[in-house]
Scaffold this motif. Structure first.
Motif, PDB file in Angstrom:
ATOM      1  N   ARG A  42       1.067  -1.156  -0.238  1.00  0.00           N
ATOM      2  CA  ARG A  42       0.056   0.074  -0.075  1.00  0.00           C
ATOM      3  C   ARG A  42       0.981   1.062  -0.162  1.00  0.00           C
ATOM      4  NH1 ARG A  42      -3.248  -3.298  -0.826  1.00  0.00           N
ATOM      5  NH2 ARG A  42      -5.117  -3.780   0.465  1.00  0.00           N
ATOM      6  N   SER A  67      -5.572   1.236   4.224  1.00  0.00           N
ATOM      7  CA  SER A  67      -6.776   0.322   4.015  1.00  0.00           C
ATOM      8  C   SER A  67      -6.574  -1.116   3.838  1.00  0.00           C
ATOM      9  CB  SER A  67      -7.724   0.809   2.837  1.00  0.00           C
ATOM     10  OG  SER A  67      -8.272   2.083   3.075  1.00  0.00           O
ATOM     11  N   LYS A 101      -8.671  -4.731   4.100  1.00  0.00           N
ATOM     12  CA  LYS A 101      -9.739  -5.499   4.456  1.00  0.00           C
ATOM     13  C   LYS A 101     -11.070  -4.959   4.925  1.00  0.00           C
ATOM     14  CE  LYS A 101      -7.915  -9.668   4.431  1.00  0.00           C
ATOM     15  NZ  LYS A 101      -8.230 -11.109   3.488  1.00  0.00           N
ATOM     16  N   GLY A 102     -11.287  -3.772   4.006  1.00  0.00           N
ATOM     17  CA  GLY A 102     -12.307  -2.951   4.184  1.00  0.00           C
ATOM     18  C   GLY A 102     -12.214  -1.852   5.277  1.00  0.00           C
ATOM     19  N   ARG A 103     -11.104  -1.985   6.078  1.00  0.00           N
ATOM     20  CA  ARG A 103     -11.022  -1.020   7.201  1.00  0.00           C
ATOM     21  C   ARG A 103      -9.553  -0.332   7.108  1.00  0.00           C
ATOM     22  NH1 ARG A 103     -11.799  -5.497  11.933  1.00  0.00           N
ATOM     23  NH2 ARG A 103     -11.673  -3.757  13.412  1.00  0.00           N
ATOM     24  N   LYS A 104      -9.573   0.830   7.957  1.00  0.00           N
ATOM     25  CA  LYS A 104      -8.560   2.148   7.798  1.00  0.00           C
ATOM     26  C   LYS A 104      -7.647   1.536   9.016  1.00  0.00           C
ATOM     27  CE  LYS A 104     -10.872   5.224   5.118  1.00  0.00           C
ATOM     28  NZ  LYS A 104     -11.424   6.413   4.818  1.00  0.00           N
ATOM     29  N   SER A 122     -10.404  -0.189  14.505  1.00  0.00           N
ATOM     30  CA  SER A 122     -10.185   0.012  13.037  1.00  0.00           C
ATOM     31  C   SER A 122      -8.745   0.751  12.988  1.00  0.00           C
ATOM     32  CB  SER A 122     -11.048   0.531  12.115  1.00  0.00           C
ATOM     33  OG  SER A 122     -11.380   1.829  12.719  1.00  0.00           O
TER      34      SER A 122
END
Length: 390
Positions: free
Chosen positions: A319, A329, A331-334, A376
């Motif tokens: 990333r 980001s 797995k859909g989370r930050k 998160s």
């Protein structure tokens, strides 16, 4: 009765006059004046030789075969006057290195004391525990000495770097501030001349650490890319950086205690001349009176022309941290990362426990991900080392 100090010569003259009188009992007079017969006859001999004052004479011998010659004393005092903070051992070693007659350090000390050149010792008791790296460039200690106000009203922040093994000083800079960009500029010039050290040992304040308590800074990330480690001392334990602290006392004693400077340029000129002296001529007590340059050699790792980019293995989850937001980001989370890594490429790698991942910059883990929690944002704050880098 004993002679009174306030009229000693008068007492002596009276004794002699009485002793020279016809029929005088000289031994009885000696008893009454509280002196020995030898002393009494000595005064009589001096009087008869024409000495009417009978003042005290120096007991210093006419010849002192063990006293240093005037030429040797002149050489010792010349070195001391040129370097007022140097002690007897350093001065004796300098004279020896010059091929001149070098008296013992005890003799040098006696000369300095006789000529009133001895100064009170600076600082407290010497350290009893030391660590030292095995070779040059394994570790440099770096710090800012306390700032000094100059003649033009501006502050000077001396930036110092000391090689742990040799005590060689690769950089001594008169800085107008303590900002990271200033330090980086001096590091770049120093790295180009002497090469890259394995690591730098610093404290926890700016610019080495953020005021917020976050450990990583842009300066630290830049060093990581160069392959230079950044080691932090224990908080509130400056003694773990003892070589740098001791160097600061020497810098104060040999530079700032003897001169007042008008501006930064004047300080830098003094720094440049003194750094040459310190590295190549000044004997160092911790080196058995050798000079730092004899134990130092430049690093075999040159400063690269271009800053290396971090390369990750094919197939890794990579990333890029946004330049304005310190998170990535996954797995859909930050997930939060230290803001010093904004704009950098990082890798997310699974750990031994299911659902847990590490966020890595090259091989260094900088943050954590835990999918088993609802939180998160999980920042991994690297703990300050609790030991000195021995």
């Amino acid at each position: 009765m004993p002679w009174k100090e306030v009229s000693v010569m008068g007492e002596r003259q009276e004794f002699v006059r009485l002793a020279l009188a016809e029929g005088a009992n000289r031994r009885e007079l000696c008893r009454r004046f509280g002196i020995s017969a030898d002393v009494g006859y000595k005064w009589l001999a001096r009087w008869q030789a024409g000495d009417r004052e009978l003042a005290d004479r120096s007991r210093r011998p006419h010849v002192s075969p063990l006293q240093s010659s005037a030429a040797v004393e002149t050489e010792v005092l010349a070195v001391r006057d040129a370097h007022p903070a140097w002690g007897a051992r350093k001065i004796a070693r300098v004279l020896e290195d010059r091929g001149q007659h070098a008296p013992a350090p005890s003799t040098v000390h006696a000369i300095l004391k006789r000529h009133e050149r001895i100064m009170p010792p600076v600082g407290g008791a010497p350290a009893t525990q030391r660590f030292e790296k095995e070779a040059p460039n394994q570790l440099w200690q770096m710090d800012f000495k306390g700032w000094v106000r100059l003649g033009d009203g501006t502050p000077c922040h001396p930036l110092t770097m000391v090689d742990d093994h040799s005590r060689f000083v690769p950089c001594l800079a008169a800085c107008a501030d303590q900002q990271g960009v200033t330090v980086r500029g001096h590091l770049e010039r120093t790295f180009r001349r002497y090469g890259l050290p394995d690591a730098l040992f610093v404290d926890n304040g700016a610019p080495w650490g953020e005021a917020s308590g976050e450990r990583w800074t842009r300066l630290g990330v830049w060093l990581l890319k160069l392959g230079v480690g950044l080691l932090h001392s224990r908080p509130y334990h400056p003694q773990s950086r003892g070589k740098n602290e001791r160097f600061h006392r020497t810098l104060k004693a040999e530079i700032f205690d003897f001169a007042r400077f008008s501006d930064l340029a004047a300080v830098q000129r003094a720094f440049d001349a003194w750094r040459e002296l310190y590295n190549f001529e000044r004997p160092h007590a911790a080196l058995d009176l050798d000079v730092p340059a004899r134990r130092y050699r430049p690093s075999s790792r040159p400063m690269p022309e271009h800053l290396p980019e971090v390369i990750y293995d094919e197939g890794e989850v990579v990333r890029t941290v946004p330049s304005t937001k310190a998170y990535v980001s996954f797995k859909g989370r930050k997930w939060k990362v230290p803001k010093a890594f904004c704009g950098e490429r990082i890798a997310i790698r699974p750990l031994d426990t299911d659902g847990r991942y590490g966020i890595f910059f090259a091989a260094l883990r900088i943050a954590a991900i835990d999918l088993t929690t609802k939180q998160s944002v999980s920042d991994l704050s690297e703990q300050v080392s609790a030991i000195s880098p021995g």
